[in-house]
Design an enzyme around this catalytic site. Sequence first.
Site, mmCIF file in Angstrom:
data_model
loop_
_atom_site.group_PDB
_atom_site.id
_atom_site.type_symbol
_atom_site.label_atom_id
_atom_site.label_comp_id
_atom_site.label_asym_id
_atom_site.label_seq_id
_atom_site.Cartn_x
_atom_site.Cartn_y
_atom_site.Cartn_z
ATOM 1 N N PRO A 43 0.795 -1.221 0.000
ATOM 2 C CA PRO A 43 0.000 0.000 0.000
ATOM 3 C C PRO A 43 0.828 1.271 0.000
ATOM 4 O O PRO A 43 1.645 1.491 0.883
ATOM 5 C CB PRO A 43 -0.821 -0.116 1.290
ATOM 6 C CG PRO A 43 -0.061 -1.052 2.149
ATOM 7 C CD PRO A 43 0.676 -1.968 1.245
ATOM 8 N N GLU A 44 0.634 2.084 -1.019
ATOM 9 C CA GLU A 44 1.185 3.427 -1.025
ATOM 10 C C GLU A 44 -0.010 4.369 -0.902
ATOM 11 O O GLU A 44 -1.108 3.924 -0.569
ATOM 12 C CB GLU A 44 2.029 3.657 -2.287
ATOM 13 C CG GLU A 44 3.229 2.702 -2.325
ATOM 14 C CD GLU A 44 4.165 2.908 -3.508
ATOM 15 O OE1 GLU A 44 4.281 4.036 -3.995
ATOM 16 O OE2 GLU A 44 4.784 1.925 -3.939
#
Length: 290
Positions: free
Chosen positions: A2-3
């Site tokens: 996850p960014e």
Amino acid sequence: MPELPEVEVVRSGLDRWVSGRTISTVQVRLDRSVRHHSAGPKDFSDRLSGRTITSVQRRGKFLWMVLDDEHALLAHLGMSGQLLMQPRQEPDEKHLHVRISFDDDAPELRFVDQRTFGGLRVEDLVTEPWLGRWVPTSVGHIAPDPFEPGFDSSLVARALRKKATGIKRALLDQGLISGIGNIYADEALWLARRHYARPTGAFTGPQVRELIAHAQDVMSAALAQGGTSFDSLYVDVNGSSGYFDRSLNVYGQEGLPCQRCGRAIVREPFMNRSSFRCPGCQRTPPNAHW
DNA sequence: AAGAACTCCTGGATGC
DNA sequence: TGCATCCAGGAGTTCT
């Protein structure tokens, strides 16, 4: 992994599902998941019981639920963390580490994390120095992300050019600009035709702003895709899955032809991980700062 | 003190 | 086939 776009998908989903609800009990099944809560797992649970969540906010890859006692439940998903809304009777996931139950019959909130890099903690809120925004203590040193109102790319450019390092290290520095991880850094650099080791000092202000604009573009595109599939009970983190295959130009594309010049994309060791670039349109600069 | 290296962790992929 | 090794990487900690 996850960014910013993936975390935003989770934030918006959570906002819809937990804002206004009151926590009844909290079960910590793996102490490591609350290791950053310095007062320990019991204190973590105690501080949440009886609290009502008023909103869900985000900066970069950090998200937090604001509580009605001026504290916040801060979450970082790390590499593999998920925040799931699940009906109470649903069987426990294999890597379910924290269960947050509410005083109603609606689904409970579960923190599930295979690689355990992520975690939860309860913190005070403080005023951060860039925008004067009220954020959890440990987010106080995290710089604004490109999607925040008031984000100033000229300010980032000035700070970045003063650093004695390479451009990708700077893009990944959450104290300069937040939300960008390895994937979107490589994609933004490809769009800007820049080598990851180009010294920050070699950039002009407009060149830095152009690079940031590319990072915004690629993250916006990812968010648009992650956002479409989200309309269920499941507050998921793999907004990356659909996005990966279709839109990535360099990340994970080793050996495949560059969409601009046809040269084979290369993978190179960088900061104990990998950087992907096109050797044709992202040439190694003089004075490279690895 | 700034910048870089090290560290945490699991399980799917790869190698012999 | 089975066992060992590699690899993914965000960010806090430790080093130089």
